[in-house]
Design an enzyme around this catalytic site. Structure first.
Site, mmCIF file in Angstrom:
data_model
loop_
_atom_site.group_PDB
_atom_site.id
_atom_site.type_symbol
_atom_site.label_atom_id
_atom_site.label_comp_id
_atom_site.label_asym_id
_atom_site.label_seq_id
_atom_site.Cartn_x
_atom_site.Cartn_y
_atom_site.Cartn_z
ATOM 1 N N SER A 97 0.839 -1.198 0.000
ATOM 2 C CA SER A 97 0.000 0.000 0.000
ATOM 3 C C SER A 97 0.876 1.250 0.000
ATOM 4 C CB SER A 97 -0.935 -0.043 1.212
ATOM 5 O OG SER A 97 -1.954 0.907 1.116
ATOM 6 N N ASP A 147 -8.957 -4.193 -6.306
ATOM 7 C CA ASP A 147 -8.312 -3.382 -5.270
ATOM 8 C C ASP A 147 -8.247 -1.943 -5.758
ATOM 9 O OD1 ASP A 147 -6.817 -2.247 -3.297
ATOM 10 O OD2 ASP A 147 -5.083 -3.580 -3.483
ATOM 11 N N HIS A 181 -7.671 -5.660 -0.476
ATOM 12 C CA HIS A 181 -6.453 -4.884 -0.240
ATOM 13 C C HIS A 181 -5.613 -5.453 0.899
ATOM 14 C CE1 HIS A 181 -3.819 -1.449 -0.524
ATOM 15 N NE2 HIS A 181 -4.036 -1.100 0.734
#
Length: 542
Positions: free
Chosen positions: A364, A422, A468
């Site tokens: 991320s 995602d 995610h």
């Protein structure tokens, strides 16, 4: 129970009365040393000490206990999963699941601020549909596989093959051509190892930038690596006084926080197997309020902080928030940029003359910062070894000029792992005030596409939190073989942590079977992992 089983159990009981040991008597329980005590991460606020629910009744019947032991032994011989009695709390949870069949677990139940970057929570997911009974189907073979993954001896790592002759290809030389689809088995194992490094960064998170807590709570899953420096990221923003609450933890609002670490392969045997000494730079994802605020600062700014003569689309630009976290120094710590470059140069000097490689890995927000780290290493360290970036669910970082800058350096290779659906991998998107020119955000590097729908364990309509989640990424990589191919039948990565983090997105049959096998999906993640593995420093199976 079959008549033969009853007769055998009765015979065993009679043998024990006459002083003869039963044939399949259970061995005396061995003393198991407790898992090493470690500080729980504030990123997992639900983590608590594992409560013991087992109690032995003093007035129990010895004959009944003997019969039960023999039945359990027979089941074990016949390879049947033991029927573990479900506590009252589990029964209540199961009843609640039946009442709420088809509902998805709320995003903020067990995930805390780890999902702060999940912008898809506010955006309707395309293709979302009601869950049906078809989605919950699981074959007997899958149930047996589930039992193996949840058993005590499930973390059986695959044999480590020697990759010395081809380490440069696995490290990105040639852009991983021919290794991604179908996925090379050696590359799969490398990706899982680096993904577990990021999991260790999440678990060891702390917000105390002092010398005495440099590696506090950090337990690497691969013991051949040794941490050499902790890394901190500082936000240029500050929390306004009116937004602070007395009950808010300090780490949520302070500017400088621990974001990762640098580790080096310290095992000569592993160095020989890999063909080089690897330096790993590991960065976690968003965890604090100020980091979340920095993620929203998506305007493009010059990479060097100054406007060049040509300016415009020809100048490398990156997101303002990412650059702020990377370049800002704190009161007690250096900037992330300074710390990384200093440690890389120190390790290069220490191991001068050896074959080295640098792997920058992040999830991320960490995937975005990894690109900035790799770019600065290639720019400011002329004799730097080959640099590979492994990004799990990383967002876009810069414009086309920034992408070209990385490509022209010929030192940086980028691999992005992207889970279908995602939304974080799709932001920042097209800026509405800018035309479709090189000024827009663009992705860089090769892409490995995976999909939650291919997992036999996850629901086909898994929510944005699951798509995610890092553990979901690693679960999918472990089972990915190629586009259009079935999930790898011999996938060996334990799914205990996935059950803990994504219970609402796991098929009901798997959750029920986990409870029958004695695994409580509602228990704290760290406690169950310690119970299953003995400690947190176990290499990820693949």
């Amino acid at each position: 129970m079959p008549v033969a089983a009853v007769a055998t159990a009765a015979a065993a009981g009679a043998a024990q009365v006459h002083g003869v040991a039963p044939r399949h008597a259970s061995p005396a329980p061995r003393h198991v040393s407790p898992a090493p005590r470690r500080e729980l991460s504030p990123l997992n606020p639900t983590s608590q000490a594992l409560r013991s629910d087992t109690s032995v009744s003093a007035g129990g019947s010895s004959g009944t206990d003997t019969a039960r032991a023999q039945i359990a032994n027979l089941d074990r011989v016949l390879r049947k999963p033991p029927q573990v009695p479900r506590p009252a709390s589990h029964a209540a949870a199961g009843k609640k699941e039946k009442e709420q069949d088809g509902e998805q677990e709320p995003l903020n139940v067990r995930h805390g601020l780890l999902n702060a970057l999940n912008l898809s929570f506010f955006v309707p997911m395309p293709g979302m549909r009601a869950r049906t009974a078809v989605d919950e189907h699981m074959s007997p073979r899958s149930l047996m596989h589930m039992q193996q993954l949840l058993s005590a001896d499930s973390p059986r790592a695959s044999p480590k093959c020697t990759i010395a002759p081809r380490w440069r290809r696995l490290h990105g030389e040639g852009g991983w051509a021919g290794l991604l689809d179908p996925l090379d088995s050696d590359l799969r194992r490398e990706l899982l190892r680096y993904g577990d490094f990021v999991q260790a960064a999440y678990q060891a998170f702390h917000s105390l930038p002092t010398a005495s807590t440099r590696h506090r709570g950090l337990m690497l899953p691969d013991r051949s690596y040794r941490p050499t420096r902790s890394l901190f990221a500082t936000s240029a923003l500050s929390m306004p006084p009116w937004a602070k609450r007395p009950s808010t933890p300090e780490w949520l609002t302070q500017q400088s926080n621990w974001i990762g670490y640098v580790a080096v392969c310290d095992s000569e045997r592993e160095v020989a197997r890999m063909g080089r000494r690897d330096i790993a730079i590991v960065l976690r994802g968003t965890a604090t309020c100020l980091e979340w605020a920095e993620n929203l600062r998506a305007s493009l700014v010059p990479l060097n902080g100054e406007s060049g003569e040509d300016g415009g689309a020809q100048q490398p630009k990156v997101a303002r928030g990412f650059l702020s976290l990377y370049k800002t120094a704190g009161e007690k710590v250096k900037s992330l940029s300074e710390d990384v470059i200093d440690e890389v140069r120190r390790l290069m000097d220490k191991y001068k003359g050896e074959q080295l490689s640098i792997t920058v890995v992040g999830h991320s927000l960490g995937g975005a910062l990894a690109l900035l780290v790799a770019d600065e290493i290639a720019t400011t360290v002329p004799d730097a070894p080959p640099v590979a970036v492994v990004s799990f669910g990383g967002p876009k970082v810069g414009n086309a000029a920034f992408v070209e800058k990385l490509q022209k350096s010929k030192k940086v290779n980028v691999l992005r792992i992207v889970n279908a659906g995602d939304m974080v991998t799709k932001v920042p998107g097209v800026m509405p005030r800018l035309s479709l020119t090189k000024e827009q955000y663009q992705h860089v590097g090769a892409e490995l596409s995976i999909d939650s729908k291919n997992s036999p364990c996850l629901r086909p309509d898994a929510g944005p939190a699951c798509r995610h989640d890092l553990e979901a990424y690693l679960h999918l990589i472990d089972g990915f073989t190629g586009t259009g191919r079935p999930f790898r039948p011999d996938a060996r990565r334990s799914v205990i942590r996935l059950l803990q983090m994504q219970t609402g997105n796991v098929k009901k049959e798997y959750v029920s079977r986990a409870r029958e096998l004695g695994v409580d999906p509602s228990a704290p993640v760290d406690a169950v992992r310690s119970m299953a593995y003995g400690n947190c420093a176990v290499a990820s199976p693949s």
